[in-house]
Motif scaffolding. Structure first.
Motif, PDB file in Angstrom:
ATOM      1  N   SER A  15      -3.109  73.608  16.221  1.00 30.44           N
ATOM      2  CA  SER A  15      -3.258  75.068  16.209  1.00 30.44           C
ATOM      3  C   SER A  15      -4.130  75.564  17.354  1.00 30.44           C
ATOM      4  O   SER A  15      -4.081  76.745  17.715  1.00 30.44           O
ATOM      5  N   THR A  59      -2.120  78.597  10.895  1.00 32.12           N
ATOM      6  CA  THR A  59      -1.518  77.390  10.336  1.00 32.12           C
ATOM      7  C   THR A  59      -0.730  77.745   9.079  1.00 32.12           C
ATOM      8  O   THR A  59      -0.994  78.770   8.437  1.00 32.12           O
ATOM      9  N   MET A  60       0.208  76.878   8.740  1.00 28.79           N
ATOM     10  CA  MET A  60       0.972  77.047   7.508  1.00 28.79           C
ATOM     11  C   MET A  60       1.393  75.658   7.041  1.00 28.79           C
ATOM     12  O   MET A  60       2.108  74.944   7.756  1.00 28.79           O
ATOM     13  N   LEU A 105       6.705  77.423   4.664  1.00 35.86           N
ATOM     14  CA  LEU A 105       7.863  78.057   5.295  1.00 35.86           C
ATOM     15  C   LEU A 105       9.185  77.556   4.720  1.00 35.86           C
ATOM     16  O   LEU A 105      10.150  78.312   4.621  1.00 35.86           O
ATOM     17  N   LYS A 145      12.779  83.376   6.259  1.00 37.05           N
ATOM     18  CA  LYS A 145      12.013  82.613   7.242  1.00 37.05           C
ATOM     19  C   LYS A 145      11.878  83.381   8.555  1.00 37.05           C
ATOM     20  O   LYS A 145      10.853  83.298   9.228  1.00 37.05           O
ATOM     21  N   VAL A 193       0.714  78.847  16.764  1.00 41.29           N
ATOM     22  CA  VAL A 193       1.039  78.729  15.347  1.00 41.29           C
ATOM     23  C   VAL A 193       1.426  77.277  15.088  1.00 41.29           C
ATOM     24  O   VAL A 193       2.232  76.698  15.838  1.00 41.29           O
ATOM     25  N   SER A 194       0.859  76.680  14.042  1.00 38.28           N
ATOM     26  CA  SER A 194       1.137  75.286  13.707  1.00 38.28           C
ATOM     27  C   SER A 194       1.633  75.211  12.267  1.00 38.28           C
ATOM     28  O   SER A 194       0.914  75.574  11.332  1.00 38.28           O
ATOM     29  N   ILE A 195       2.888  74.751  12.105  1.00 37.15           N
ATOM     30  CA  ILE A 195       3.540  74.776  10.798  1.00 37.15           C
ATOM     31  C   ILE A 195       3.931  73.365  10.372  1.00 37.15           C
ATOM     32  O   ILE A 195       4.806  72.727  10.969  1.00 37.15           O
ATOM     33  N   ASP A 218       5.376  70.667   7.484  1.00 35.97           N
ATOM     34  CA  ASP A 218       6.245  70.625   6.305  1.00 35.97           C
ATOM     35  C   ASP A 218       7.026  69.315   6.294  1.00 35.97           C
ATOM     36  O   ASP A 218       6.892  68.485   7.208  1.00 35.97           O
ATOM     37  N   ASN A 235       6.043  68.893  12.282  1.00 36.32           N
ATOM     38  CA  ASN A 235       5.109  69.973  12.591  1.00 36.32           C
ATOM     39  C   ASN A 235       5.627  70.780  13.779  1.00 36.32           C
ATOM     40  O   ASN A 235       5.839  70.246  14.869  1.00 36.32           O
TER      41      ASN A 235
END
Length: 257
Positions: A65, A146-147, A151, A157, A174-176, A178, A252
């Motif tokens: 991030s 961050t998330m 998502l 989305k 932005v760092s996602i 999952d 990510n």
């Protein structure tokens, strides 16, 4: 091979953009009810099912991030606060962390954890109940976002990504994090095998077997890494790169405003 983590549910509802849509997910009320119900055992299950590796993946997400001392940062789908606490350490007492979630029970757990921790800079965290597709923040408000495990199940989305773009500053990231919806059939098979033979049986010990059976379909219906990159670019991010981690079971997305 890395073990699986069980973060399941999203933040928001709304009509999905057809380009980035998979089959419908559970209603907002159902998801909110589930997250409220599992809140007391959420952290223990995450540690158990990932063999503690989710903590490594979360540190990676926070590092990507770009959050630094004095920054104002946002953690979406904050749950019980793992990423928010890591962000708090990054930004320090001169920074500010907002942890946003739509589950009151999860936010209550996060707040309780904050009070139990002795590190002074954790006081820089504020917990906010809110919706990922209608963020209650002004344009260009955050230095990093961050998330973690959110998502995938947000109904819209495209709108959620638009909102992240809107509230982030120019040049911020932005760092996602999952589950990875892999195009590799071996990885996909391994994920489903572990969900059926590890995640669901363990969850059944907590009376949550039916809830966690949903995890397999939610991964299958999620966007691939390439599609996530395209989504980020579509809403305006200047650069987007997707990293497969955890033996390619996790992924990510890192997008730059």
């Amino acid at each position: 091979m890395a073990s699986l983590q069980l973060h399941l549910l999203p933040l928001s509802t709304g009509p999905s953009s057809s380009r980035f849509r998979r089959s419908p997910v559970r209603s907002s009320t159902e998801r909110q009810s589930l997250f409220n119900r599992i809140a007391p055992v959420y952290d223990n299950l995450n540690d158990l099912l990932s063999l503690g590796q989710h903590r490594i993946w979360k540190r990676m997400a926070v590092s990507w991030s770009g959050a630094k001392k004095g920054d104002r940062v946002l953690d979406l789908c904050c749950g019980s606060g793992d990423l928010a606490f890591l962000l708090s350490e990054k930004v320090g007492s001169s920074g500010k962390v907002i942890g946003l979630d739509f589950s009151k029970e999860q936010l209550s757990v996060a707040s309780s954890r904050q009070k139990l921790m002795s590190k002074a800079f954790y006081t820089n965290i504020e917990w906010v109940e809110g919706d990922a597709i209608d963020l209650p923040f002004s344009d260009g408000h955050f230095d990093a976002i961050t998330m973690g495990y959110g998502l995938r199940n947000v109904v819209d989305k495209h709108k959620a990504m638009q909102e992240m773009f809107r509230v982030s500053k120019a040049g911020s990231r932005v760092s996602i994090l999952d589950f990875n919806n892999s195009t590799n059939p071996v990885i996909a098979f391994t994920q489903e095998l572990m969900i059926d033979n590890v995640v669901v049986p363990v969850a059944s010990g907590f009376g949550l077997a039916e809830d966690y059976k949903y995890l397999k379909s939610s991964i299958r219906e999620f966007l691939t890494g390439k599609e996530l990159e395209e989504l980020a670019l579509d809403v305006g991010f200047s650069n987007a790169r997707y990293y497969e981690i955890g033996g390619s079971l996790m992924g990510n997305l890192v997008a730059t405003r």
